[in-house]
Design a protein around this motif. Structure first.
Motif, PDB file in Angstrom:
ATOM      1  N   UNK A  87       0.831  -1.203   0.000  1.00 15.47           N
ATOM      2  CA  UNK A  87       0.000   0.000   0.000  1.00 15.47           C
ATOM      3  C   UNK A  87       0.866   1.254   0.000  1.00 15.47           C
ATOM      4  N   UNK A  88       2.003   1.210   0.692  1.00 11.98           N
ATOM      5  CA  UNK A  88       2.908   2.355   0.710  1.00 11.98           C
ATOM      6  C   UNK A  88       3.471   2.662  -0.663  1.00 11.98           C
ATOM      7  N   UNK A  89       3.774   1.609  -1.436  1.00 11.32           N
ATOM      8  CA  UNK A  89       4.330   1.821  -2.775  1.00 11.32           C
ATOM      9  C   UNK A  89       3.285   2.288  -3.781  1.00 11.32           C
ATOM     10  N   UNK A  90       2.017   2.125  -3.450  1.00 10.32           N
ATOM     11  CA  UNK A  90       0.979   2.698  -4.321  1.00 10.32           C
ATOM     12  C   UNK A  90       0.443   3.981  -3.711  1.00 10.32           C
ATOM     13  N   UNK A  91       1.232   4.523  -2.755  1.00 11.53           N
ATOM     14  CA  UNK A  91       0.879   5.760  -2.063  1.00 11.53           C
ATOM     15  C   UNK A  91      -0.517   5.654  -1.455  1.00 11.53           C
ATOM     16  N   UNK A 127       6.976   3.057 -10.820  1.00 11.96           N
ATOM     17  CA  UNK A 127       6.135   3.476  -9.695  1.00 11.96           C
ATOM     18  C   UNK A 127       4.764   3.984 -10.137  1.00 11.96           C
ATOM     19  N   UNK A 128       4.468   3.922 -11.441  1.00 15.32           N
ATOM     20  CA  UNK A 128       3.180   4.417 -11.923  1.00 15.32           C
ATOM     21  C   UNK A 128       2.030   3.619 -11.325  1.00 15.32           C
ATOM     22  N   UNK A 129       1.080   4.335 -10.757  1.00 18.10           N
ATOM     23  CA  UNK A 129      -0.185   3.757 -10.303  1.00 18.10           C
ATOM     24  C   UNK A 129      -1.282   4.534 -11.033  1.00 18.10           C
ATOM     25  N   UNK A 130      -1.801   3.949 -12.108  1.00 13.44           N
ATOM     26  CA  UNK A 130      -2.803   4.659 -12.885  1.00 13.44           C
ATOM     27  C   UNK A 130      -4.191   4.436 -12.299  1.00 13.44           C
ATOM     28  N   UNK A 131      -4.789   5.508 -11.822  1.00 14.01           N
ATOM     29  CA  UNK A 131      -6.157   5.477 -11.318  1.00 14.01           C
ATOM     30  C   UNK A 131      -7.044   6.181 -12.340  1.00 14.01           C
TER      31      UNK A 131
END
Length: 377
Positions: free
Chosen positions: A24-28, A329-333
């Motif tokens: 969860x930390x790595x997906x902020x 590190x991209x987390x596309x929402x």
């Protein structure tokens, strides 16, 4: 007579929660927060694992130091290198499709970088933690072995205070910019030493006194954390991977780290009777290594699903193609709906478990086949 090892299910649950916190930390923590506003993950989450490792340290490890080191190397370093070779292949293949992840594949990035910075191929950058953990374990064992040889009985309180001195010194060195090259390797280890010693101290000295009712326990822990937040006008957070932001002095990183551990370990003690033997909890706990190493690649796979959907249907017009090709590190929402981040959390846990389960299955079959050929009827 055959002996059985008693499983401490508190630590199964602690490992499972700790790993969820790391992913969860790595997906902020988009769309998923576990008291992160009070206890930011980077202030304590890796210290949580080191604490648990210290608690689980066995006194008889000093009986055969060589065997202990070899065992730890087999458990920690061997899979680190195997995954490193795997991701060297992955980023090389992806480079032909226009992706620019990690450093070029060289003998240095294959063999040396895992021991120093650990960020060489991007996807497996979380593996940087493995080497400091290994070195902290070995350092503790060697010190205790030396004390045995010199017939020195260790006082665990003094041992912990000495470990704290090493940790404070390491953070102070890092604040003076001794945090690159081999210095980085050193200060990482020094930073983790107090957390490991805390685990041992808790088991041998503190645990029998840890009986304060939870209402008062949480009042004290949360009160101290809130006081720190009020004093510093923020919830202090640090980056152990690079040891480059210890700006609040050399002691506070350990105070907030210990408070985070104190909070979550009491939560675990409360939940253990209900959750600790849950098969899904134990599935996560038994695959923490794979989750640690592979969850960023799982993120990439989810991003790739969105990329293919966008390419074929144009349904996600805000998809960041530049970051997709260059940023692990991209987390596309989609449409900045952060609650969709839960997809990445689920993938970061489930896909590495499936990968490790598949590897274990194939390895088991190969061993059985080899055994059958070596011992024909």
């Amino acid at each position: 007579m055959k002996t059985t090892t008693q499983i401490d299910y508190r630590f199964k649950l602690l490992y499972a929660i700790g790993m969820i916190i790391i992913v969860a930390g790595h997906m902020e923590h988009r769309g998923f927060s576990l008291a992160f506003e009070l206890f930011p993950p980077y202030a304590f989450h890796l210290g949580l694992f080191v604490f648990a490792s210290g608690y689980l340290y066995k006194e008889n490890s000093t009986d055969n130091p060589g065997k202990y080191i070899l065992k730890k190397a087999k458990q920690l370093l061997l899979p680190l290198y195997l995954w490193n070779f795997f991701y060297a292949v992955v980023i090389t293949v992806l480079s032909y499709a226009g992706f620019s992840f990690g450093s070029p594949v060289t003998l240095k990035t294959l063999l040396i970088s895992p021991l120093t910075d650990g960020h060489q191929f991007g996807f497996n950058l979380s593996g940087w933690f493995i080497v400091p953990l290994f070195l902290v374990q070995v350092l503790n064992m060697l010190i205790r072995k030396l004390c045995d040889k010199l017939h020195i009985r260790i006082n665990e309180v003094l041992y912990f205070l000495g470990s704290m001195a090493l940790g404070i010194f390491g953070v102070y060195m890092a604040s003076l910019d001794y945090n690159t090259g081999l210095w980085l390797s050193l200060v990482r280890v020094l930073y983790f030493v107090p957390f490991y010693s805390l685990g041992i101290l808790y088991k041998k000295v503190l645990e029998k006194h840890d009986n304060l009712p939870s209402i008062w326990y949480f009042a004290i822990v949360l009160g101290l954390q809130l006081a720190i937040i009020f004093l510093y006008k923020k919830a202090p957070v640090y980056t152990p991977s690079w040891c480059n932001n210890f700006t609040d002095g050399p002691i506070l990183p350990f105070i907030v780290g210990f408070l985070g551990i104190a909070f979550w370990f009491r939560v675990v003690r409360i939940l253990t009777p209900v959750l600790a033997k849950n098969k899904y909890v134990n599935l996560i706990a038994n695959n923490t290594y794979s989750i640690m190493i592979n969850h960023l690649f799982a993120f990439f796979l989810i991003n790739s699903v969105f990329a293919f959907m966008t390419k074929d249907t144009q349904c996600f017009l805000d998809f960041d193609w530049n970051r997709y090709f260059s940023d692990v590190a991209l987390i596309y929402c989609p449409f900045q709906i952060e609650q969709t981040g839960i997809l990445f959390l689920a993938a970061g846990i489930i896909l590495p478990i499936l990968a490790q389960t598949s590897i274990n299955f194939v390895w088991k079959k190969c061993k059985a086949l080899f055994h059958k050929k070596a011992n024909p009827v």
